[in-house]
Design an enzyme around this catalytic site. Structure first.
Site, mmCIF file in Angstrom:
data_model
loop_
_atom_site.group_PDB
_atom_site.id
_atom_site.type_symbol
_atom_site.label_atom_id
_atom_site.label_comp_id
_atom_site.label_asym_id
_atom_site.label_seq_id
_atom_site.Cartn_x
_atom_site.Cartn_y
_atom_site.Cartn_z
ATOM 1 N N SER A 83 41.351 38.110 31.666
ATOM 2 C CA SER A 83 42.613 38.557 32.249
ATOM 3 C C SER A 83 43.625 38.642 31.111
ATOM 4 O O SER A 83 43.760 37.706 30.323
ATOM 5 C CB SER A 83 43.069 37.539 33.289
ATOM 6 O OG SER A 83 44.474 37.501 33.340
ATOM 7 N N HIS B 82 39.955 42.366 33.384
ATOM 8 C CA HIS B 82 40.551 42.034 34.686
ATOM 9 C C HIS B 82 42.055 42.212 34.531
ATOM 10 O O HIS B 82 42.702 41.472 33.783
ATOM 11 C CB HIS B 82 40.164 40.585 35.007
ATOM 12 C CG HIS B 82 40.791 40.010 36.224
ATOM 13 N ND1 HIS B 82 40.169 39.976 37.451
ATOM 14 C CD2 HIS B 82 41.995 39.403 36.410
ATOM 15 C CE1 HIS B 82 40.941 39.373 38.331
ATOM 16 N NE2 HIS B 82 42.064 39.015 37.730
ATOM 17 N N ASP C 181 45.726 42.227 36.006
ATOM 18 C CA ASP C 181 46.458 41.595 37.103
ATOM 19 C C ASP C 181 47.712 42.373 37.467
ATOM 20 O O ASP C 181 48.662 42.425 36.686
ATOM 21 C CB ASP C 181 46.858 40.167 36.709
ATOM 22 C CG ASP C 181 45.659 39.230 36.674
ATOM 23 O OD1 ASP C 181 44.939 39.164 37.684
ATOM 24 O OD2 ASP C 181 45.441 38.577 35.630
ATOM 25 N N MET D 163 50.887 42.560 39.934
ATOM 26 C CA MET D 163 51.688 41.716 40.840
ATOM 27 C C MET D 163 52.940 42.474 41.249
ATOM 28 O O MET D 163 53.566 43.134 40.413
ATOM 29 C CB MET D 163 52.094 40.425 40.122
ATOM 30 C CG MET D 163 50.919 39.635 39.615
ATOM 31 S SD MET D 163 51.475 38.057 38.968
ATOM 32 C CE MET D 163 49.928 37.437 38.284
ATOM 33 N N HIS E 134 43.076 43.695 39.696
ATOM 34 C CA HIS E 134 43.295 42.593 40.639
ATOM 35 C C HIS E 134 44.654 42.819 41.279
ATOM 36 O O HIS E 134 45.698 42.524 40.686
ATOM 37 C CB HIS E 134 43.219 41.244 39.914
ATOM 38 C CG HIS E 134 43.401 40.093 40.837
ATOM 39 N ND1 HIS E 134 43.627 38.811 40.403
ATOM 40 C CD2 HIS E 134 43.396 40.020 42.193
ATOM 41 C CE1 HIS E 134 43.756 38.020 41.453
ATOM 42 N NE2 HIS E 134 43.624 38.732 42.548
ATOM 43 N N MET F 172 47.371 41.942 43.340
ATOM 44 C CA MET F 172 48.089 40.871 44.044
ATOM 45 C C MET F 172 49.357 41.483 44.623
ATOM 46 O O MET F 172 50.478 41.212 44.174
ATOM 47 C CB MET F 172 48.375 39.720 43.074
ATOM 48 C CG MET F 172 47.096 38.965 42.726
ATOM 49 S SD MET F 172 47.312 37.918 41.299
ATOM 50 C CE MET F 172 47.058 39.099 39.998
ATOM 51 N N MET G 213 39.718 32.891 44.468
ATOM 52 C CA MET G 213 40.817 32.426 43.610
ATOM 53 C C MET G 213 40.730 30.904 43.454
ATOM 54 O O MET G 213 40.568 30.178 44.435
ATOM 55 C CB MET G 213 42.177 32.793 44.216
ATOM 56 C CG MET G 213 42.501 34.275 44.221
ATOM 57 S SD MET G 213 42.386 35.055 42.608
ATOM 58 C CE MET G 213 43.667 34.188 41.684
ATOM 59 N N ASP H 106 38.594 33.153 39.613
ATOM 60 C CA ASP H 106 39.783 33.559 38.859
ATOM 61 C C ASP H 106 40.872 32.495 38.970
ATOM 62 O O ASP H 106 41.328 32.188 40.073
ATOM 63 C CB ASP H 106 40.285 34.898 39.422
ATOM 64 C CG ASP H 106 41.517 35.415 38.697
ATOM 65 O OD1 ASP H 106 41.797 34.950 37.573
ATOM 66 O OD2 ASP H 106 42.186 36.303 39.247
HETATM 67 C C1 DX5 Z 1 46.490 34.503 38.534
HETATM 68 C C2 DX5 Z 1 45.748 35.699 38.011
HETATM 69 C C3 DX5 Z 1 44.682 35.321 37.077
HETATM 70 C C4 DX5 Z 1 45.181 34.596 35.880
HETATM 71 C C5 DX5 Z 1 44.082 34.030 35.062
HETATM 72 O O1 DX5 Z 1 47.441 34.895 39.417
HETATM 73 O O2 DX5 Z 1 45.157 36.438 39.042
HETATM 74 O O3 DX5 Z 1 43.863 36.419 36.721
HETATM 75 O O4 DX5 Z 1 45.965 35.392 35.083
HETATM 76 O O5 DX5 Z 1 44.655 33.340 34.015
HETATM 77 P P1 DX5 Z 1 44.241 31.845 33.674
HETATM 78 O O6 DX5 Z 1 42.796 31.890 33.322
HETATM 79 O O7 DX5 Z 1 45.141 31.500 32.562
HETATM 80 O O8 DX5 Z 1 44.475 31.029 34.914
HETATM 81 ZN ZN ZN Z 2 43.556 37.796 38.433
#
Ligand code: DX5
Ligand code: ZN
Length: 231
Positions: free
Chosen positions: A14, A39, A41, A43, A73, A75, A144, A178
């Site tokens: 990520s 991956h 992310d 948000m 991913h 979110m 998660m 994750d």
């Molecule tokens: C959390 C994300 C993860 C996160 C992983 O909200 O979906 O992908 O960035 O990072 P680490 O491994 O640092 O928890």
């Molecule tokens: Zn993630």
């Protein structure tokens, strides 16, 4: 290739805690270090209390790392909204959250129609059983192991029972984990049966990314081998 029907280990860093002003170079470095996929992310500041980036950034990144499998991913609330944009930007897999939509089946259908692989994630408080009606329709599930929103959080070991439950039921399912996954927690993930390993800060902040990825892969592969021998 990232997806393997549960039979090989794939490591997908990520980039959340990477230098996002230098995203293309960070991604290239992670691939050179032995990652299988990335991956990414996304948000929206609504489904989770943080903001990252959207499909315009993915579209710019795509030609800089050609051929690399992008797992988005998502979110985000109303994940249906961004399916077309992400497909057009060159995303390969669209992983949305069960909690974020009224109609997961329809969301999966739209993802497929747009030509992407479909993944569905569940947050730590969500029961694993909610995934069951959708398993046959999905390419991957994402368990998660932190409450989503931020990188660098503490791994929640209790979530491993969900991975175990899924692996016992589905030998050929791609199961991702994750959040807080790294050299210190990989053994638990491997023993439970995860094969898609998302790791953010542990890899990005490592002084030897290649070694970090290699070590995690070895742990997962040896658990996979043991499991295959038991069959
Ligand atoms: C959390 C994300 C993860 C996160 C992983 O909200 O979906 O992908 O960035 O990072 P680490 O491994 O640092 O928890
Ligand atoms: Zn993630």
């Amino acid at each position: 290739m990232a997806l393997s029907g549960g039979c090989t280990c794939s490591i997908g860093p990520s980039i959340l805690n990477a230098d996002l002003s230098n995203l293309a170079a960070e991604c290239q470095e992670l691939m050179t270090a032995g990652s299988d996929y990335l991956h990414l992310d996304v948000m929206d500041g609504h489904f989770v209390p943080n903001l990252t980036f959207g499909h315009p950034v993915v579209k710019c990144l795509r030609p800089k790392v050609p051929g690399v499998f992008f797992e988005m991913h998502m979110m985000v609330s109303e994940p249906e909204k961004w399916i077309e944009g992400m497909a057009d930007a060159g995303a390969d897999m669209y992983t949305f959250h069960y909690e974020a939509t009224e109609n997961p089946k329809e969301c999966i259908r739209k993802i497929r129609e747009a030509g992407m692989k479909a993944g569905m994630g569940i947050n730590p408080p969500t029961q694993v059983e909610v995934l069951l009606p959708f398993i046959e329709l999905l390419d991957c599930v994402l368990v998660m192991t932190v409450n989503p929103g931020f990188g660098g959080q503490k791994f929640i070991s209790d979530c491993m029972s969900k991975v175990e439950f899924l692996r016992n039921k589905y030998k050929t399912l791609d199961i991702g984990v994750d959040g807080g996954v790294g050299p210190n927690t990989i053994q638990q993930c491997a023993d439970a049966g995860a094969n898609m390993i998302v790791s953010g800060s542990a890899v990005v902040k490592s002084t030897n990314k290649k070694q970090c990825i290699y070590d995690m892969r070895s742990v997962v592969n040896s658990a996979l081998k043991n499991r295959q021998q038991e069959l």
